[in-house]
Scaffold this motif. Structure first.
Motif, mmCIF file in Angstrom:
data_model
loop_
_atom_site.group_PDB
_atom_site.id
_atom_site.type_symbol
_atom_site.label_atom_id
_atom_site.label_comp_id
_atom_site.label_asym_id
_atom_site.label_seq_id
_atom_site.Cartn_x
_atom_site.Cartn_y
_atom_site.Cartn_z
ATOM 1 N N THR B 59 1.050 -1.269 0.305
ATOM 2 C CA THR B 59 -0.440 -0.107 0.542
ATOM 3 C C THR B 59 0.441 1.697 -0.065
ATOM 4 O O THR B 59 0.737 2.373 -1.116
ATOM 5 C CB THR B 59 -0.634 -0.014 1.295
ATOM 6 O OG1 THR B 59 -1.839 -1.113 1.152
ATOM 7 C CG2 THR B 59 -2.125 0.884 1.141
ATOM 8 N N THR B 62 2.925 1.794 -3.458
ATOM 9 C CA THR B 62 2.112 2.019 -4.834
ATOM 10 C C THR B 62 1.227 3.388 -4.636
ATOM 11 O O THR B 62 0.578 3.731 -5.283
ATOM 12 C CB THR B 62 0.853 0.987 -5.323
ATOM 13 O OG1 THR B 62 -0.030 0.991 -4.232
ATOM 14 C CG2 THR B 62 1.731 -0.555 -5.532
ATOM 15 N N THR B 299 0.362 1.098 -11.718
ATOM 16 C CA THR B 299 1.566 1.929 -9.937
ATOM 17 C C THR B 299 1.494 0.545 -9.657
ATOM 18 O O THR B 299 2.484 0.243 -8.077
ATOM 19 C CB THR B 299 0.314 2.007 -8.398
ATOM 20 O OG1 THR B 299 -0.757 0.642 -8.178
ATOM 21 C CG2 THR B 299 -0.306 3.488 -8.978
ATOM 22 N N LEU B 443 -3.882 -1.272 -6.624
ATOM 23 C CA LEU B 443 -3.949 -1.722 -5.060
ATOM 24 C C LEU B 443 -5.127 -2.657 -5.246
ATOM 25 O O LEU B 443 -4.862 -3.953 -4.563
ATOM 26 C CB LEU B 443 -3.571 -0.891 -4.303
ATOM 27 C CG LEU B 443 -4.140 -1.553 -2.666
ATOM 28 C CD1 LEU B 443 -2.192 -2.441 -2.514
ATOM 29 C CD2 LEU B 443 -3.878 -0.696 -2.027
ATOM 30 N N ASP B 444 -6.369 -2.266 -5.269
ATOM 31 C CA ASP B 444 -7.376 -3.223 -5.071
ATOM 32 C C ASP B 444 -7.285 -3.763 -5.974
ATOM 33 O O ASP B 444 -8.332 -4.658 -5.572
ATOM 34 C CB ASP B 444 -7.784 -2.111 -6.293
ATOM 35 C CG ASP B 444 -8.120 -1.997 -7.306
ATOM 36 O OD1 ASP B 444 -6.997 -1.119 -7.460
ATOM 37 O OD2 ASP B 444 -8.710 -1.935 -8.642
ATOM 38 N N LYS B 445 -6.406 -4.652 -6.839
ATOM 39 C CA LYS B 445 -6.401 -6.140 -6.893
ATOM 40 C C LYS B 445 -5.662 -7.506 -6.294
ATOM 41 O O LYS B 445 -5.705 -7.751 -6.894
ATOM 42 C CB LYS B 445 -5.655 -5.687 -8.374
ATOM 43 C CG LYS B 445 -6.527 -4.860 -9.406
ATOM 44 C CD LYS B 445 -7.233 -4.389 -9.638
ATOM 45 C CE LYS B 445 -7.996 -3.788 -10.664
ATOM 46 N NZ LYS B 445 -7.491 -2.221 -10.148
#
Lengths: 473, 473
Positions: B59, B62, B299, B443-445
């Motif tokens: 986190t 990125t 990112t 990041l959401d992945k």
């Protein structure tokens, strides 16, 4: 049918005389008893469900035309495509019904966090946004949860800043999350302008997590106001997450934004209309619609190439099944300039004002290509049972009777407000806002089987209302 | 440990003398009997699986750094981030090991079908591509199924055209579809140049269907040749589908392409190195790696922020569990400039040439953030059983013993070729190429639970190899 006769039938709950003629003339198509007509409608729809015409149509439109923004040469190409296709399919009275509108076009769209953690952001300009100019704007970000929260702030807390409206949309099957979320898109730029903001960024009105931001119209293109709004763009969901994280970690962030859309005061559009003339009551109109324009980012497959294909294919199958024509006229209306503010819808209602009393019922397919699962009605109080009975032959396709608050589709707004009965053949919209108004709205997202189910259900609807005698008022 | 001693242990299949010392000094950590050590490794890993450090690290990287293309100021920021973070976590000998490389940067990337169905196409420039110049190029499209098919054509069939290599990648759990697909990316521009083409478009090396094309390097940035290649870009899968459909319908298509990347002859990069010094055999090195650079579109979350986070967190947990240090030195290497051609990997191998014989074993995490499901070995023939035994405490995390053809990860290429034993802790890559080298690598992945499983399995690996006496050669 004259208005006098229509009134008479309505007040006496009688079938009109041509329905009797139909009964005699076309025994296999008789709708004298609802159950019998429903059985025939179902059998017809089940044959239709095997066809692939709709998928061929949406493939053709999205491949040979592609994006078709309202008022542009691309939309004009879509109209030529539609006229050619509708004539080739054998429809009658194929025509364009022109109107004018202001035309907005996208320009550059660049966004980046400049401090404290420099990096690009994926954005897309909202329809109707003013330009930042090629130099762009840069400012501190002010995050607000909602437009209402923004409106509650003192102007000196907002002035000179880039407002970030970080409101999340809810995923629902019936699309009910959209109303709240789209309000943010429609109003944020004007609320920000009132407080002296530099620009506004909204979290995309959408439900997926890809780097594909959602565009969409702010105020209707036909309704300019004194407040021009600030330059406005949507961040993709991952970018909105990122900006929120940056703000949470660093306490502040600066963003630079370059948006250079252009607005022309007047351009041309049109609705494309085609008909199957009614055999017994040609003046009575059953309207099925969709919109031909699309946003410019994708190829307008689910919004609304699918709708164009569904209603066109359903009407074509009805025409083929009834070589002498249905009792009433079936009219296909492919509306222009829906996305920028229902401009074609308004033009149609105005051009056909004198005829609206003869519009028996209307339905629009404009919610993607998911399977239809519910049949909602928006008809006269006394006609609710008759309208609900139309759902009977749809049950085999998984469609259940729904509520009586149908709005019929965006382009039916002005017809509905003029008293035209409507129904909504509600599609499964759980994934619709993953694609809606993004570059990702492309043909590969359409399931041919789901599309065929839509055509079958529309066919069942059309078969009944084009041959029945009910007025639904 | 001297080479003489290493050789002696190897030839006699004996544990080195410090292993006995370890046995006496650290009874609870004794690995004298494999089963016993495995049980301890498993208990340690199960504790580690509850931690969230890796997710915090990825986190941070990125969000606070974002995209970090090799040789750019963004990659330099990533190195500063890494040095600060590794020092703050308490690692020793944290340092940058610099090297130089040519630097490539993306410019404009615009593509459109100009005839017969004008519309934009979503493309991204391939790494190392030359520029079309700001005016771009326009030409007839020549579709070929593979680069081999292109190579088989006469030059006059190709000259002056834009070649479209429409080869589809296969989705697999182990990433085995990538080798074939990436070959297309690496060679198409040069093959097209040999035949006199204007430019080349490839179907993205990827497995999803979003309008997000996949970039990636062509020839290694460090290996320029006489053939500069033609301007080269990847189409997203829906755009490749669209171009193929246009060609199928119309028989021909013209495309215009503007790509303006720039290449600088020399820039700076570095590997970032950190250690947990070994207590009994500090000269024996267990290497865990990942790469710090990323492509510029996303990112770099799954490629390879996840790997950076996994190996760093696993080593940190080992350090915390063994305050006096493991027997051997654990070295974290965060390679620079992997994406553009394993430049950091080569620099590391050269800088540490004298020390490679002391690299006991190496593993790199560079295949996303999916759960580890297989443990492959690339060790000496006689060491296979001992290496396979390392998988025992991983079984509880769903990891099965795999093959003996492990390559260990891209940045371990030169180490492996120099005889360093490697293992691959193979992740589930079924979805990896949905994101790989796209703007969607964010990041959401990353699933935090899947990431934690990776850390636990690496922890089990590190615990055993950093404390055991096996040499794996």
């Amino acid at each position: 049918m004259s208005r006098f006769l229509s009134t008479l039938y309505r007040s006496h709950s009688l079938a009109p005389p041509w329905a009797l003629a139909l009964l005699l003339a076309l025994a296999p198509l008789s709708l004298a008893r609802a159950g019998e007509g429903a059985a025939e409608a179902q059998a017809f729809a089940q044959r239709v469900a095997q066809e692939s015409l709709a998928y061929e149509l949406v493939t053709s439109l999205t491949t040979e035309v592609g994006p078709r923004l309202a008022g542009t040469p691309e939309e004009a190409r879509a109209r030529r495509w539609a006229v050619d296709k509708l004539k080739a399919l054998g429809f009658s009275n194929v025509r364009q019904e022109p109107f004018e509108l202001p035309v907005w076009r996208r320009g550059l769209e660049i966004a980046e966090i400049t401090a404290p953690f420099p990096q690009p952001l994926a954005v897309t300009t909202l329809g109707g946004s003013v330009s930042t100019g090629p130099e762009g704007v840069e400012g501190e970000v002010l995050s607000v949860a909602t437009v209402a929260a923004l409106q509650g702030l003192p102007a000196d807390a907002v002035a000179g800043r880039i407002v970030f409206v970080d409101e999340v949309m809810t995923r629902t099957q019936d699309g009910s999350g959209y109303g709240v979320a789209a309000a943010k898109r429609r109003t944020a730029a004007y609320a920000a302008h009132e407080k002296g903001a530099l620009a506004v960024l909204i979290r995309s009105v959408g439900t997926h997590s890809h780097r594909l931001p959602h565009t969409g119209q702010m105020r209707r293109v036909t309704e300019p106001g004194d407040n021009p709004g600030v330059p406005a763009a949507a961040l993709s969901a991952p970018d909105a997450d990122q900006l929120a994280r940056v703000l949470a970690r660093a306490g502040s962030a600066r963003v630079r934004l370059v948006l250079t859309p252009q607005q022309r005061p007047a351009g041309k559009s049109a609705n494309v209309v085609a008909e199957i003339p009614g055999r017994l009551a040609p003046q009575e109109i059953v309207l099925v619609g969709a919109h031909l324009d699309s946003w410019d980012l994708g190829t307008g497959a689910v919004d609304d190439g699918a709708g164009v294909a569904i209603v066109t294919a359903a009407a074509k199958h009805l025409m083929d099944a009834m070589p002498r024509g249905p009792a009433r006229t079936v009219r296909i209306v492919l509306f222009g300039a829906e996305e920028v503010g229902l401009v074609g819808a308004k033009a149609y209602a105005e051009a056909h004002r004198e005829e609206l009393a003869n519009h028996v019922i209307a339905a629009e397919s404009d919610f993607g290509a998911g399977r239809i699962w519910r049949f909602d009605t928006g008809v006269g109080e006394g006609a609710r049972d008759a309208a609900l009975a139309l759902a009977q032959p749809m049950a085999v396709f998984g469609v259940v009777p729904g509520n009586d608050r149908a709005r019929g589709g965006p382009d039916l707004k002005y017809l509905r407000e003029s008293g035209v009965p409507v129904v909504t053949l509600l599609q499964n919209g759980l994934d619709y806002f993953d694609l809606h108004h993004t570059a990702d709205d492309t043909l590969d997202k359409i399931d041919p089987d789901d599309l065929a189910q839509n055509v079958a259900v529309y066919a069942a609807f059309l078969y009944q209302v084009a041959n029945g005698g009910e007025l639904y008022r």
